[in-house]
Design an enzyme around this catalytic site. Structure first.
Site, PDB file in Angstrom:
ATOM      1  CD  GLU A 144       3.118   3.677   5.062  1.00 19.06           C
ATOM      2  OE1 GLU A 144       4.335   3.564   5.317  1.00 19.06           O
ATOM      3  OE2 GLU A 144       2.337   2.700   5.027  1.00 19.06           O
TER       4      GLU A 144
ATOM      5  N   GLY B 216       0.826  -1.196   0.000  1.00 19.05           N
ATOM      6  CA  GLY B 216       0.000   0.000   0.000  1.00 19.05           C
ATOM      7  C   GLY B 216       0.861   1.246   0.000  1.00 19.05           C
ATOM      8  CB  ALA B 217       2.226   3.496   1.648  1.00 22.00           C
TER       9      ALA B 217
ATOM     10  CG  HIS C 162       5.809   3.002   9.560  1.00 24.74           C
ATOM     11  ND1 HIS C 162       6.136   1.981  10.423  1.00 24.74           N
ATOM     12  CD2 HIS C 162       4.890   2.487   8.687  1.00 24.74           C
ATOM     13  CE1 HIS C 162       5.448   0.903  10.094  1.00 24.74           C
ATOM     14  NE2 HIS C 162       4.682   1.173   9.056  1.00 24.74           N
TER      15      HIS C 162
END
Length: 835
Positions: free
Chosen positions: A294, A259-260, A297
């Site tokens: 994201e 997804g990313a 992260h």
């Protein structure tokens, strides 16, 4: 390619301190390879002098290598390992010059040429051990270093990297040196990007996509930046450590497998998130959640990184939890946990009931090939559910105190589960170590079942049976029928907090119409209903006041079908009764997806499938009629999509395609046109000429994938043979890219075409093993996920698959996919038999 073992990584980490990589990439050398020149400065510790180790590189050609000025023999390269012999104590400089191959599988340096305008784009995807496909590296997460990167690129290109890039006079781009990061987090994206830039809190923000997608990105720029800013600000309210990098770019890249990816300062997303066609608000919510995920992260994974891949959950579970929670807190998408409950949590439940299940924090991750398999519903959905339960048990204040302690102790370094638990324990008097043992080191899904017992004066008490071993803190919802109307609405009387196991029956007063365990969905467990509550669900599910509560009930029904406790057609009946009244898009999408892909296509017999499709078609027609006033375009779009997918006859959808619109809207945009054409192909109502004409109308990458999907779906022996050869032929020069492989596989297997496809079921296993071994983990995973004969639900198909696992030698990525698919197949057979 040799995989790195944990023991090898630990040995190398004890031997070396890696300080700096200086990497020069030349992307102007042709279409097949690029040049990579790497200088690694590192130190051998004094107590490990005169020791051998190795550096990883997977080149097309290793031209030269020198260690401290002395040449190394390129012929000593063994697969992907170049030995470094007799290292003396102190500082060393390793120089490696190589030509590296571009990838078409989304691994390493992926190369893509846009069919719309012929422009080429490159990007890296290096997780978990693919840095060696781009530059020489000590490729393990706990040997962090500074990365100093320069790139030579064709004229007119822009180069993006982890740090701010500067275009120099000689055609090179220089990226600002990074702080200490792991090799798998290095990122480069190069091409004639369309870019939109802004600043926030003094930090450069950027959005980037292919030029052919520029109008669609520009349409959504305000929303994308709004979500990014809101999440960025919210994380700075939660976390004491500031954002640790010099910029925040988000690049939407083609043919991306995940997804990313959370590359520091340069997050890469699959460019399907740049919407060419109409989407629902639920899909926009998903995109917002991925942005939040994201960004989390940057702290969980980039600032503090796992020491070894057994702690993948320290990255993914936290980003998953923080993504949903922060999106709900900081953006207009406040119902993210409903979508999590419908879609993501089911992913975790399913994974946790297969033989391949593993603890959230597994201990037996002995090499990178094994670790790659754990990017699954357990590391993401179950782990996030466990953290949500931890917050409910611990309290958010103590939870945030613990994670901020964790950041302070381990920033720009590496950490383990033990480190994290110690940080949490410092913030609370609760026994976090015992909680971690119960939740993070165990497998399987607990099942909670209520029993209601009458007492005195018309009162009742509740006991909860737990099949499993974990402690749970849950809410119990007591719902009464609303006596003021005749439409089956339910009213929440009270939510009781309950710890499981509980020492004594819990008084609940008068008997409710519905007693719902885990109301609010704060724990990770399957729930069942006592008989009166189930009857209320059957008649009044749509009358529950909150979408998250309805999602929980639908999940309970789904679990009961999968466990053989509720007939598959009873689930369809519930959908037909209650979904026409549903307002939450995630719930509608989730229920229709399960009802179609699992109930109609796999759990019911082929003889019963036409009636199931008729039921679903009628349901979708009701939703389309209900949305004729235009007030809920998202709900209408979902209904139209699913009406197309379950169409048993071509006439209606063929008329839509001819007219270019659904009566009353929406107009058929490219996504809907390819969807209709795909279904017409399955039904044998279009031919190659129609597919070619549509491709001429939409020659984009998405159009190419749509055409591949349609061609593979044609009910024609020659079309099937061509599609099969495209996926599994052994000519490297004609290999499909990862996305075209997936599109072809998605079109190939169709439940309507079982007789035509029967010959390919035994062929699948031999050919899938061969393509996995030849093309590597990404294609092997795609072959196991998308090219598997999903609709061959019979004992012979199961026997063939089990024989392949027993006697064949699939690479780990394919073995795991096949094991999961075969377990799902065995479950489908049990459901069909009523077992």
């Amino acid at each position: 390619m040799s995989v790195l073992t944990r023991d090898e990584a630990q040995t190398r980490a004890q031997l070396l301190d890696v300080h700096r990589y200086t990497i020069e990439l030349d992307l102007t050398t042709g279409d097949e390879t690029f040049d990579s020149h790497t200088v690694i400065r590192f130190t051998t510790r004094a107590d490990h002098a005169d020791t051998d180790t190795f550096v990883e590189i997977k080149p097309a050609e290793l031209r030269s290598a020198t260690l401290d000025g002395q040449p190394l023999d390129p012929e000593t390269l063994d697969e992907n390992r170049l030995p470094l012999k007799n290292l003396t104590a102190g500082e060393h400089e390793l120089r490696i010059d190589a030509a590296m191959r571009y990838s078409r599988t989304g691994e390493g340096m992926h190369r893509f040429t846009d069919p719309v305008d012929g422009e080429t784009y490159l990007y890296t995807q290096l997780c978990m051990d693919d840095a060696q496909r781009v530059f020489a590296a000590f490729d393990q997460p706990d040997l962090k270093a500074v990365f100093d990167l320069s790139v030579k690129a064709p004229e007119g290109w822009t180069v993006l990297a982890n740090g701010i890039t500067e275009h120099l006079d000689d055609g090179r781009w220089q990226a600002a040196a990074t702080p200490l990061i792991s090799t798998y987090l290095v990122a480069v994206a190069a091409g004639p990007w369309h870019s939109v830039r802004t600043e926030h809190r003094g930090l450069p923000f950027g959005l980037h996509c292919r030029r052919s997608l520029a109008p669609y990105l520009d349409t959504d720029t305000d929303e994308l930046f709004e979500v990014t800013r809101a999440c960025f600000d919210r994380y700075h309210e939660k976390f004491d450590e500031p954002y640790p990098f010099d910029s925040y770019d988000q690049a939407f890249v083609p043919e991306f497998n995940a997804g990313a990816m959370e590359n520091p300062g340069l997050v890469t997303f699959r460019d399907e998130f740049v919407y060419r066609s109409a989407v629902t608000d639920a899909e926009r919510q998903t995109r917002a959640m991925v942005i939040a995920h994201e960004m989390a992260h940057m702290w969980f994974g980039d600032l503090v990184t796992l020491r070894w891949w057994d702690d993948i959950w320290l990255n993914e579970s936290f980003a998953e939890y923080m993504g949903y929670q922060t999106c709900a807190e900081a953006t207009r998408f406040t119902d993210t946990w409903t979508d999590f409950g419908v879609a993501r949590k089911a992913w975790g439940y399913d994974a946790d009931q297969r033989p391949s299940t593993h603890p959230v924090a597994p201990e037996g991750v002995n090499d990178t090939a094994t670790a790659q398999l754990n990017f699954d519903g357990i590391s993401y959905a179950k782990g996030a559910s466990a953290l949500r339960q931890l917050v409910a048990w611990l309290g958010e204040k103590d939870f945030l105190t613990g994670i901020n302690t964790h950041f302070a102790r381990h920033k720009f370094a590496n950490a383990t589960l033990a480190d994290f638990v110690d940080s949490l324990a410092a913030a609370t008097e609760r026994d976090v170590h015992a909680w971690a043992d119960a939740w993070l080191r165990t497998t399987g899904v607990d099942t909670l079942t209520p029993t209601v017992t009458p007492g005195e004066n018309g009162t009742y008490s509740l006991t909860v049976d737990r099949a499993g071993s974990r402690p749970h803190r849950i809410a119990v919802g007591l719902y009464d029928l609303d006596l003021g109307d005749n439409e089956g609405h339910l009213v929440l009387r009270e939510r009781l907090d309950l710890d499981i196991p509980h020492p004594a029956p819990q008084p609940i007063g008068k008997r409710p119409a519905l007693l719902l365990l885990n109301d609010g969905d704060l724990t990770y467990a399957k729930v069942r209903f006592e008989p009166q509550s189930f009857e209320t669900v059957r008649t009044s599910l749509a009358g529950l006041p909150e979408p998250l509560t309805r999602a929980l009930v639908w999940n309970a029904l789904r679990d009961s079908v999968r466990d053989g406790e509720l007939a598959a057609d009873a689930y369809l009946e519930a959908a037909r009764t209650h979904l026409p009244h549903e307002t939450d898009l995630a719930v509608v999408q989730g229920v229709l997806a399960f009802a179609t892909a699992q109930v109609a296509d796999r759990y019911l017999t082929p003889e019963a499938r036409p009636a199931a499709l008729a039921t679903l078609s009628s349901l979708c027609r009701d939703l389309i009629r209900r949305t004729e006033d235009g007030d809920n375009p998202g709900l209408r779009l979902i209904a139209v999509r699913h009406f197309i997918d379950v169409a048993a006859h071509p006439d209606t959808i063929a008329a839509w395609l001819a007219d270019g619109t659904v009566p009353g809207g929406p107009e058929l945009d490219p996504e809907l046109r390819w969807r209709v054409l795909g279904r017409l192909a399955v039904l044998g109502a279009v031919d190659e000429a129609a597919i070619a004409a549509e491709l001429s109308r939409d020659p984009s990458a998405t159009g190419q994938e749509g055409a591949a999907r349609c061609r593979a779906a044609l009910p024609d022996a020659e079309a099937k043979a061509r599609a099969w050869d495209a996926m599994f032929a052994t000519d490297d020069g004609t290999d499909l890219s990862n996305y075209l492989f997936i599109a072809t596989a998605q079109g190939f297997w169709q439940p309507e075409q079982s007789d035509l496809l029967q010959q390919y079921v035994p062929r699948y296993y031999q050919d899938a093993l061969a393509v996995g071994a030849r093309r590597g983990p990404a294609i092997a995973d795609a072959a196991g996920r998308y090219a598997f004969p999903l609709y061959a639900v019979d004992a012979e198909a199961l026997r063939l698959g089990e024989e392949c696992l027993r006697d064949g030698e699939p690479i780990p990525a394919l073995r795991r996919r096949l094991a999961d698919q075969l377990d799902d197949l065995a479950r489908a057979l049990r459901v069909r038999k009523g077992e």
